[in-house]
Motif scaffolding. Sequence first.
Motif, PDB file in Angstrom:
ATOM      1  N   ALA A  29      20.857 -72.954 -47.001  1.00  0.00           N
ATOM      2  CA  ALA A  29      20.379 -73.859 -45.952  1.00  0.00           C
ATOM      3  C   ALA A  29      21.590 -74.449 -45.240  1.00  0.00           C
ATOM      4  O   ALA A  29      22.655 -74.593 -45.836  1.00  0.00           O
ATOM      5  CB  ALA A  29      19.561 -74.966 -46.580  1.00  0.00           C
ATOM      6  N   PRO A  30      21.462 -74.779 -43.958  1.00  0.00           N
ATOM      7  CA  PRO A  30      22.585 -75.402 -43.256  1.00  0.00           C
ATOM      8  C   PRO A  30      23.008 -76.698 -43.943  1.00  0.00           C
ATOM      9  O   PRO A  30      22.197 -77.360 -44.588  1.00  0.00           O
ATOM     10  CB  PRO A  30      22.004 -75.694 -41.869  1.00  0.00           C
ATOM     11  CG  PRO A  30      20.862 -74.764 -41.723  1.00  0.00           C
ATOM     12  CD  PRO A  30      20.304 -74.572 -43.093  1.00  0.00           C
ATOM     13  N   ALA A  31      24.296 -77.034 -43.789  1.00  0.00           N
ATOM     14  CA  ALA A  31      24.816 -78.253 -44.406  1.00  0.00           C
ATOM     15  C   ALA A  31      24.108 -79.484 -43.834  1.00  0.00           C
ATOM     16  O   ALA A  31      23.859 -79.563 -42.633  1.00  0.00           O
ATOM     17  CB  ALA A  31      26.317 -78.344 -44.154  1.00  0.00           C
ATOM     18  N   ARG A  32      23.758 -80.411 -44.698  1.00  0.00           N
ATOM     19  CA  ARG A  32      23.130 -81.667 -44.259  1.00  0.00           C
ATOM     20  C   ARG A  32      24.147 -82.794 -44.439  1.00  0.00           C
ATOM     21  O   ARG A  32      25.071 -82.689 -45.236  1.00  0.00           O
ATOM     22  CB  ARG A  32      21.887 -81.957 -45.115  1.00  0.00           C
ATOM     23  CG  ARG A  32      20.807 -80.880 -45.033  1.00  0.00           C
ATOM     24  CD  ARG A  32      20.094 -80.896 -43.687  1.00  0.00           C
ATOM     25  NE  ARG A  32      19.441 -82.155 -43.398  1.00  0.00           N
ATOM     26  CZ  ARG A  32      18.207 -82.478 -43.814  1.00  0.00           C
ATOM     27  NH1 ARG A  32      17.527 -81.634 -44.559  1.00  0.00           N
ATOM     28  NH2 ARG A  32      17.667 -83.634 -43.486  1.00  0.00           N
ATOM     29  N   PRO A  33      23.980 -83.893 -43.705  1.00  0.00           N
ATOM     30  CA  PRO A  33      24.922 -84.997 -43.872  1.00  0.00           C
ATOM     31  C   PRO A  33      24.874 -85.561 -45.295  1.00  0.00           C
ATOM     32  O   PRO A  33      23.818 -85.573 -45.916  1.00  0.00           O
ATOM     33  CB  PRO A  33      24.450 -86.045 -42.859  1.00  0.00           C
ATOM     34  CG  PRO A  33      23.230 -85.527 -42.234  1.00  0.00           C
ATOM     35  CD  PRO A  33      22.950 -84.150 -42.711  1.00  0.00           C
ATOM     36  N   ASP A  80      29.959 -69.119 -45.232  1.00  0.00           N
ATOM     37  CA  ASP A  80      30.177 -68.405 -43.980  1.00  0.00           C
ATOM     38  C   ASP A  80      29.009 -67.505 -43.608  1.00  0.00           C
ATOM     39  O   ASP A  80      29.031 -66.857 -42.574  1.00  0.00           O
ATOM     40  CB  ASP A  80      31.453 -67.556 -44.066  1.00  0.00           C
ATOM     41  CG  ASP A  80      32.675 -68.447 -44.165  1.00  0.00           C
ATOM     42  OD1 ASP A  80      32.539 -69.628 -43.843  1.00  0.00           O
ATOM     43  OD2 ASP A  80      33.734 -67.956 -44.575  1.00  0.00           O
ATOM     44  N   CYS A  81      28.026 -67.428 -44.486  1.00  0.00           N
ATOM     45  CA  CYS A  81      26.932 -66.509 -44.208  1.00  0.00           C
ATOM     46  C   CYS A  81      25.722 -67.203 -43.570  1.00  0.00           C
ATOM     47  O   CYS A  81      24.671 -66.596 -43.459  1.00  0.00           O
ATOM     48  CB  CYS A  81      26.523 -65.803 -45.488  1.00  0.00           C
ATOM     49  SG  CYS A  81      26.294 -66.920 -46.858  1.00  0.00           S
ATOM     50  N   VAL A  82      25.854 -68.452 -43.159  1.00  0.00           N
ATOM     51  CA  VAL A  82      24.723 -69.124 -42.511  1.00  0.00           C
ATOM     52  C   VAL A  82      24.582 -68.563 -41.097  1.00  0.00           C
ATOM     53  O   VAL A  82      25.419 -68.818 -40.240  1.00  0.00           O
ATOM     54  CB  VAL A  82      24.931 -70.652 -42.464  1.00  0.00           C
ATOM     55  CG1 VAL A  82      23.704 -71.331 -41.887  1.00  0.00           C
ATOM     56  CG2 VAL A  82      25.226 -71.179 -43.852  1.00  0.00           C
ATOM     57  N   VAL A  83      23.534 -67.776 -40.863  1.00  0.00           N
ATOM     58  CA  VAL A  83      23.381 -67.091 -39.583  1.00  0.00           C
ATOM     59  C   VAL A  83      22.638 -67.965 -38.568  1.00  0.00           C
ATOM     60  O   VAL A  83      23.101 -68.160 -37.441  1.00  0.00           O
ATOM     61  CB  VAL A  83      22.616 -65.762 -39.767  1.00  0.00           C
ATOM     62  CG1 VAL A  83      22.376 -65.093 -38.416  1.00  0.00           C
ATOM     63  CG2 VAL A  83      23.373 -64.829 -40.693  1.00  0.00           C
ATOM     64  N   PHE A  84      21.491 -68.485 -38.989  1.00  0.00           N
ATOM     65  CA  PHE A  84      20.600 -69.124 -38.023  1.00  0.00           C
ATOM     66  C   PHE A  84      20.792 -70.640 -37.942  1.00  0.00           C
ATOM     67  O   PHE A  84      21.247 -71.262 -38.879  1.00  0.00           O
ATOM     68  CB  PHE A  84      19.144 -68.812 -38.370  1.00  0.00           C
ATOM     69  CG  PHE A  84      18.828 -67.351 -38.237  1.00  0.00           C
ATOM     70  CD1 PHE A  84      18.718 -66.775 -36.985  1.00  0.00           C
ATOM     71  CD2 PHE A  84      18.711 -66.544 -39.347  1.00  0.00           C
ATOM     72  CE1 PHE A  84      18.461 -65.418 -36.851  1.00  0.00           C
ATOM     73  CE2 PHE A  84      18.435 -65.191 -39.225  1.00  0.00           C
ATOM     74  CZ  PHE A  84      18.315 -64.621 -37.975  1.00  0.00           C
ATOM     75  N   ARG A  85      20.398 -71.167 -36.815  1.00  0.00           N
ATOM     76  CA  ARG A  85      20.470 -72.589 -36.491  1.00  0.00           C
ATOM     77  C   ARG A  85      21.911 -73.045 -36.213  1.00  0.00           C
ATOM     78  O   ARG A  85      22.854 -72.313 -36.474  1.00  0.00           O
ATOM     79  CB  ARG A  85      19.795 -73.438 -37.572  1.00  0.00           C
ATOM     80  CG  ARG A  85      18.299 -73.120 -37.652  1.00  0.00           C
ATOM     81  CD  ARG A  85      17.609 -73.872 -38.753  1.00  0.00           C
ATOM     82  NE  ARG A  85      17.917 -73.300 -40.045  1.00  0.00           N
ATOM     83  CZ  ARG A  85      17.420 -73.746 -41.195  1.00  0.00           C
ATOM     84  NH1 ARG A  85      16.615 -74.773 -41.196  1.00  0.00           N
ATOM     85  NH2 ARG A  85      17.726 -73.164 -42.319  1.00  0.00           N
ATOM     86  N   THR A  86      22.025 -74.230 -35.683  1.00  0.00           N
ATOM     87  CA  THR A  86      23.332 -74.708 -35.242  1.00  0.00           C
ATOM     88  C   THR A  86      23.988 -75.497 -36.364  1.00  0.00           C
ATOM     89  O   THR A  86      23.438 -76.503 -36.802  1.00  0.00           O
ATOM     90  CB  THR A  86      23.173 -75.610 -34.004  1.00  0.00           C
ATOM     91  OG1 THR A  86      22.186 -75.054 -33.153  1.00  0.00           O
ATOM     92  CG2 THR A  86      24.472 -75.737 -33.257  1.00  0.00           C
ATOM     93  N   ASN A  87      25.135 -75.034 -36.793  1.00  0.00           N
ATOM     94  CA  ASN A  87      25.815 -75.643 -37.932  1.00  0.00           C
ATOM     95  C   ASN A  87      27.139 -76.251 -37.486  1.00  0.00           C
ATOM     96  O   ASN A  87      28.195 -75.925 -38.004  1.00  0.00           O
ATOM     97  CB  ASN A  87      26.037 -74.591 -39.018  1.00  0.00           C
ATOM     98  CG  ASN A  87      24.736 -73.994 -39.493  1.00  0.00           C
ATOM     99  OD1 ASN A  87      24.065 -74.566 -40.344  1.00  0.00           O
ATOM    100  ND2 ASN A  87      24.338 -72.879 -38.918  1.00  0.00           N
ATOM    101  N   VAL A  88      27.066 -77.087 -36.476  1.00  0.00           N
ATOM    102  CA  VAL A  88      28.294 -77.679 -35.946  1.00  0.00           C
ATOM    103  C   VAL A  88      28.152 -79.192 -35.839  1.00  0.00           C
ATOM    104  O   VAL A  88      27.056 -79.736 -35.802  1.00  0.00           O
ATOM    105  CB  VAL A  88      28.656 -77.123 -34.541  1.00  0.00           C
ATOM    106  CG1 VAL A  88      28.890 -75.645 -34.574  1.00  0.00           C
ATOM    107  CG2 VAL A  88      27.595 -77.479 -33.529  1.00  0.00           C
ATOM    108  N   SER A  89      29.305 -79.844 -35.814  1.00  0.00           N
ATOM    109  CA  SER A  89      29.376 -81.246 -35.440  1.00  0.00           C
ATOM    110  C   SER A  89      30.258 -81.320 -34.186  1.00  0.00           C
ATOM    111  O   SER A  89      30.645 -80.282 -33.639  1.00  0.00           O
ATOM    112  CB  SER A  89      29.963 -82.079 -36.571  1.00  0.00           C
ATOM    113  OG  SER A  89      29.905 -83.458 -36.231  1.00  0.00           O
TER     114      SER A  89
END
Lengths: 457, 87
Positions: A182-186, A294-303
């Motif tokens: 899952a994408p990183a959460r705060p 590095d394998c998170v493909v979908f959704r926006t994983n940026v700050s």
Amino acid sequence: MSSWRTGDAPLTGADCFLRSFDDEARRFHGASHLSQLVLRLGPNFDADRFRVLIRAVVEATPILRAPIRRRFGVGPPVYRLARAGAAPFPPVAVEHAPLAAYDDTALPALFAARLSARVAMERGELVRFDVVRYGDGQRTDLAMTWAHLLFDGAGSELFIRRLDECFHGRRAIADLTADDPAPARPRGTLRERARRAQWWQAQMIGYGAAPPRSLGGPRRRVRQALAYDVVTLSPAETALVTERAAAVAGYLTPVLFYLAAAIRAHDAVFTTRGEDPGHYLVPLPVNRRAKGGDCVVFRTNVSLLWFHVAREHVGDLAGLVAELMRQRRDGIRDGAIEAATAAMEFVRLAPARLHSWLARNNLGGELASFYFAFTNEFLPGMATFLDAEIANGFHVPSVLPSPGTSLIMSIRDGRLNVTLIWQRGVISDDERLRLREHLLDDLVGRASGAEPLRSSG
Amino acid sequence: MTTNDWTRAQLVECVLESVRQLLAVGADFNPQSDLVAAGLDSLAVTQLMLAIEERTGIWVDESRLTPDNLRSAETLAACVYEQLADG
């Protein structure tokens, strides 16, 4: 996270931040906030097999056409994966053109038109593919255009890699997202996250005391009409630029050298206009993928890390880089990246338009001076896509009529690509050339007005 | 401890501790381990420099952060030591 096949996949905070721009694009400009990845391919690209591959991948990967909605109209928006089956397949359009129409220095007009289109994310219209095949397939241009929140830049490159792996049987199509965390959460408690978000809000309000000015000016109701061109430097020129970037901004943060050059190029246009923009405000995307993620493909994983620069710092390139380095260091020390992540996470619960509305109210109708990104190597180590040589490739994210311009840079196979995206009417042809030449002068360290570099735009 | 009291060995330990806090390194991570392979990117190295500054009071000039100096905790500690010695 819910199952990739049946449940709901929540949008990240950054997704919802981008959704705010999409809302503005819809309501004021009759368009969507899209992004595009372009591959310029050599012989052997089989468009029919590509179409078959995409269909199989989409069938196995519902997020590619999942409607984005709030459950029962409330709560954070999600990808309704269980409803994806009812949505149409992403289009794969193939056009044929004579080989003589292929131009190393220009892209099909169709691609820019796709970037200005309007899509219905609530109906699962998230991505499309356009293929222009030249002659008997000696050359092919491929554009993947998507609702900007489906992938970020790194995710879109990972997706292209995985398509290629599926094509060659190195990855099962059903497992395209199998190892995606899952994408990183705060991090932190609700109280800690709220405190960070408040810090970020205070910082943004502070920018309102010295608001930026973009070339597009404050928001106005105009139809979205994007155009872009790409300048590709030679390997020798690129080596010179990267050497300069490391010397001026340090081995680890060349991005600040490119950002400084982009600010100064915009300033050159303001100077031509006889205008004083006062301050520059530019958000820099920061990859939030966890180490090993590095394998998170979908959704926006940026700050985002914001840079706010008074015009007095712009006159000298090295001085501007030093100022940006100071701001970056202070921002990281103050926790600005985590604060932006926390603030965007709260935006998930708010109406889509909230961020854009608040920012423009605070910044005199502006959002930023321009958009910018330097994404390092483009598809490093990947020489072919579906057995066709990748002659070149780059990212083209859209930009709203305000700020109206965007500069995106990346390096493909030892050659720097500089992509300028602009809204028609925001910048004249002369101003665009001035911007480009000033930028290239700074990148290679030439005196302004010297012999122009070879360009493909 | 003032900025001049640090020994090389203490700095190596300081860098190692900071790296362990920042990156998910395994138990076999040692002073000679490759920092970049362990996940040290431009953001992490700035966080690392800030952690070192907090402990030693010294901000390492970015121009010193060359590939050679960032090869391992040991080489980075040597770089910090040099900057301490230079005042």
